[in-house]
Design a protein around this motif. Structure first.
Motif, PDB file in Angstrom:
ATOM      1  N   SER A 179       0.842  -1.195   0.000  1.00 43.54           N
ATOM      2  CA  SER A 179       0.000   0.000   0.000  1.00 43.54           C
ATOM      3  C   SER A 179       0.875   1.242   0.000  1.00 43.54           C
ATOM      4  O   SER A 179       1.202   1.793   1.041  1.00 43.54           O
ATOM      5  CB  SER A 179      -0.905  -0.002   1.233  1.00 43.54           C
ATOM      6  N   GLN A 180       1.217   1.672  -1.169  1.00 44.10           N
ATOM      7  CA  GLN A 180       2.150   2.766  -1.358  1.00 44.10           C
ATOM      8  C   GLN A 180       1.644   4.064  -0.716  1.00 44.10           C
ATOM      9  O   GLN A 180       0.478   4.410  -0.837  1.00 44.10           O
ATOM     10  CB  GLN A 180       2.347   2.980  -2.857  1.00 44.10           C
ATOM     11  N   VAL A 181       2.571   4.769  -0.069  1.00 42.30           N
ATOM     12  CA  VAL A 181       2.235   6.099   0.432  1.00 42.30           C
ATOM     13  C   VAL A 181       2.113   7.047  -0.760  1.00 42.30           C
ATOM     14  O   VAL A 181       2.981   7.080  -1.628  1.00 42.30           O
ATOM     15  CB  VAL A 181       3.337   6.617   1.394  1.00 42.30           C
ATOM     16  N   LEU A 182       1.014   7.773  -0.797  1.00 45.70           N
ATOM     17  CA  LEU A 182       0.822   8.749  -1.878  1.00 45.70           C
ATOM     18  C   LEU A 182       1.079  10.168  -1.385  1.00 45.70           C
ATOM     19  O   LEU A 182       1.629  10.993  -2.093  1.00 45.70           O
ATOM     20  CB  LEU A 182      -0.593   8.659  -2.445  1.00 45.70           C
ATOM     21  N   ILE A 183       0.621  10.428  -0.146  1.00 44.72           N
ATOM     22  CA  ILE A 183       0.857  11.739   0.456  1.00 44.72           C
ATOM     23  C   ILE A 183       1.620  11.530   1.752  1.00 44.72           C
ATOM     24  O   ILE A 183       1.196  10.772   2.618  1.00 44.72           O
ATOM     25  CB  ILE A 183      -0.475  12.461   0.754  1.00 44.72           C
ATOM     26  N   GLY A 187       2.226  16.423   3.960  1.00 40.00           N
ATOM     27  CA  GLY A 187       1.217  16.856   3.005  1.00 40.00           C
ATOM     28  C   GLY A 187       1.676  16.895   1.553  1.00 40.00           C
ATOM     29  O   GLY A 187       0.892  17.185   0.656  1.00 40.00           O
ATOM     30  N   THR A 188       2.949  16.586   1.323  1.00 43.87           N
ATOM     31  CA  THR A 188       3.434  16.603  -0.058  1.00 43.87           C
ATOM     32  C   THR A 188       3.347  15.204  -0.670  1.00 43.87           C
ATOM     33  O   THR A 188       3.326  14.213   0.054  1.00 43.87           O
ATOM     34  CB  THR A 188       4.894  17.093  -0.131  1.00 43.87           C
ATOM     35  N   PRO A 189       3.267  15.130  -1.991  1.00 44.64           N
ATOM     36  CA  PRO A 189       3.097  13.834  -2.643  1.00 44.64           C
ATOM     37  C   PRO A 189       4.404  13.054  -2.730  1.00 44.64           C
ATOM     38  O   PRO A 189       5.481  13.648  -2.667  1.00 44.64           O
ATOM     39  CB  PRO A 189       2.646  14.221  -4.048  1.00 44.64           C
ATOM     40  N   THR A 190       4.292  11.754  -2.880  1.00 46.73           N
ATOM     41  CA  THR A 190       5.461  10.958  -3.210  1.00 46.73           C
ATOM     42  C   THR A 190       5.585  10.930  -4.732  1.00 46.73           C
ATOM     43  O   THR A 190       4.683  11.340  -5.456  1.00 46.73           O
ATOM     44  CB  THR A 190       5.309   9.502  -2.728  1.00 46.73           C
ATOM     45  N   TYR A 191       6.715  10.405  -5.162  1.00 47.74           N
ATOM     46  CA  TYR A 191       6.965  10.284  -6.592  1.00 47.74           C
ATOM     47  C   TYR A 191       5.804   9.641  -7.324  1.00 47.74           C
ATOM     48  O   TYR A 191       5.359  10.119  -8.370  1.00 47.74           O
ATOM     49  CB  TYR A 191       8.231   9.452  -6.821  1.00 47.74           C
ATOM     50  N   HIS A 192       5.299   8.555  -6.763  1.00 45.62           N
ATOM     51  CA  HIS A 192       4.328   7.729  -7.481  1.00 45.62           C
ATOM     52  C   HIS A 192       3.081   8.528  -7.862  1.00 45.62           C
ATOM     53  O   HIS A 192       2.595   8.444  -8.982  1.00 45.62           O
ATOM     54  CB  HIS A 192       3.968   6.506  -6.639  1.00 45.62           C
ATOM     55  N   LEU A 193       2.583   9.297  -6.906  1.00 44.33           N
ATOM     56  CA  LEU A 193       1.390  10.093  -7.173  1.00 44.33           C
ATOM     57  C   LEU A 193       1.698  11.213  -8.158  1.00 44.33           C
ATOM     58  O   LEU A 193       1.043  11.355  -9.193  1.00 44.33           O
ATOM     59  CB  LEU A 193       0.898  10.694  -5.852  1.00 44.33           C
TER      60      LEU A 193
END
Length: 477
Positions: A179-183, A187-193
RNA sequence: GUCCCUUUCGUCUAGUGGUUAAGACACUGCUCUUUCACGGCAGUAACAUGAGUUCAAUUCUCAUAGGGGACACCA
């Protein structure tokens, strides 16, 4: 047919790497042969490691190589901004959408807990159910405003199939995808998002990136599906390798583009050599094609990770050098030497009596690697073992320097002297030989400043090897 | 450990269901040259292993082994 759009998406967390050049090049050419557009996007979602000085270097060196783009942070474009750090509002908007359709969840786990949880699992994959807290604890953490991240919901069963242009379909089990972290909790996004959202918003049709991304492609595919977007075509290029077959690493300093520029390789050499590692089919190609307009077929790239071979690179460079008109070559030589000349002049000026002194006084900044022999180090009174120790310590000291200037470098050299409890006078001798190639010459600190990190460290490495030190333990950490 | 990708001379690449398996770098020898380098000529050297399909497999299929990658609130 839809117009091709590719992207070059470097992350400004270090000096630009020859691998970055390789991927960028293929994006550039794929767009070019298809009359498409290239977008340069800075992926600086890692605010801790991203630095604008690296971004500048990346742009500078890609330009130097002759790689061009139609939209980017430096030239703008319809789909800007082209720096992810300037797009944070956008990502939040899209996460809201995912929250609405229930495809993400908040996770209050601490990093220590995560570490523990992973240890318990053989495959190290964390799914929503693994991350759940009991009701009371969850309520407590919510109430006390514990930091949380937003994670992607991933199916627990079934298979994920996606298509790679070079390899055909690739299948992975969903239970292997965590379950990849998106935020992140700030509050900032990860690469994937950010990557998926931007590729969509910027109309990217072909994602050409390194093979290291294959295993995270299912997450990206899931995002496209959740958003209801059409996926781009994925093309994962094999990773360039070191002679020991490991991935060409950012840690290995001699793989920075700047290193090759300083050593005197021409941009067309690097471009054509990189192009030859797969994409080009003709045999007499090197001599005939000085630019890669022709014969590039991205689909014919060999899938075994090629070793970046310095010998061949040098040979090719020789071909280009010898084929140049004299006036052009003089220009190229001057451009290359100019910087060194300007920098070394103040140092040698007090020592010049007649102009012919110049060469001898300044040669240490011009040779990439001094031609040294084992015997050259024998003139030093210091024992072999200690010489190696000095150089190894210096190597480590020079690894992390905020600003590469005289003051900092002198400080680091003094550190070596303190650490080893040896006088400056004593430790400086092997450094002189390693860097300047001889004992009697201008200030070695000054040479180090002029040479820069890449060349300096490769000289130290050469010296250690010559004296008889086997490995640099920290070289690849 | 789990999953994914990959495998033709030492290296980078061609290529094929029947080939003397091709070229380039590197290496060796010869030649050119006052020397060296460049150039020219020649040479050494590869289809990872096993099984299956087939009249025939380096080529197609499967397994094994080697190599690489991913497994982060890094990209």
């Amino acid at each position: 047919m839809k117009k091709i759009r590719t992207r070059i998406a470097p992350s400004p967390t270090g000096t630009p790497h020859i691998g970055t050049a390789y991927i960028s090049l293929l994006n550039y050419y794929f767009a070019r042969i298809n009359n498409g557009k290239v977008i340069l996007r800075i992926e600086d979602t890692d605010s801790k490691r991203s630095k604008s000085k690296f971004e500048n270097k990346i742009l500078e060196l890609l330009h130097w190589l002759g790689i061009q783009w139609h939209e980017g942070p430096d030239i703008g474009g319809k789909f800007g901004p082209y720096r992810q750090s300037e797009r944070n509002n956008l990502y939040n908007k899209y996460v809201e959408k995912l929250i609405k359709v229930g495809k993400v969840f908040k996770c209050y786990r601490t990093s220590e807990e995560l570490e523990k949880l992973r240890k318990c699992k053989v495959d190290k994959t964390l799914k929503e159910k693994d991350l759940q807290l009991d009701y009371k604890e969850l309520k407590f953490r919510k109430k006390h405003n514990w930091p949380y991240v937003i994670r992607l919901k991933v199916p627990n069963k079934g298979k994920c199939v996606f298509y790679d242009v070079l390899r055909g379909s690739i299948t992975m089990n969903w239970d292997q995808i965590d379950s990849q972290v998106l935020i992140k909790s700030d509050g900032t996004p990860t690469y994937h998002l950010a990557n998926v959202v931007d590729d969509y918003l910027m109309g990217i049709t072909n994602v050409i990136r390194g093979e290291e991304w294959i295993t995270s492609t299912p997450k990206h595919k899931l995002l496209y599906d959740y958003f209801g977007w059409k996926q781009p075509e994925f093309c994962h290029l094999p990773l360039l390798r070191n002679p020991d077959k490991s991935k060409l690493s950012k840690r290995k300093q001699n793989n920075s583009i700047e290193f090759y520029r300083k050593m005197g390789y021409l941009p067309q050499t690097i471009i054509n050599y990189l192009g030859s590692l797969g994409g080009v089919k003709t045999t007499k190609w090197y001599r005939k094609n000085t630019n890669m307009k022709t014969k590039v077929d991205i689909k014919s790239i060999s899938l075994g990770g090629p070793i970046f071979d310095l010998d061949k690179l040098s040979w090719l460079n020789g071909i280009y050098i010898r084929s140049m008109k004299n006036e052009t070559l003089i220009q190229v030589m001057y451009e290359w030497a100019k910087d060194y000349i300007h920098k070394i002049l103040p140092t040698i000026k007090p020592r010049i009596k007649i102009l012919t002194d110049i060469i001898h006084l300044s040669e240490q900044v011009f040779y990439g690697l001094p031609k040294l022999k084992k015997e050259d180090f024998k003139v030093i009174a210091l024992k072999k073992k200690l010489q190696i120790k000095v150089l190894k310590h210096l190597w480590l000291q020079l690894e992390y320097i905020e600003k590469w200037d005289k003051q900092n470098i002198l400080y680091k050299v003094k550190q070596v002297s303190n650490q080893l409890q040896m006088k400056m006078k004593t430790i400086i001798a092997p450094i002189f030989i390693a860097i300047n190639g001889r004992l009697i010459s201008t200030s070695v600190i000054n040479t180090i400043v002029i040479l820069g990190k890449d060349i300096t460290r490769i000289r130290i490495k050469q010296a250690i090897k010559l004296i008889g030190g086997i490995t640099l333990k920290h070289e690849n950490k």
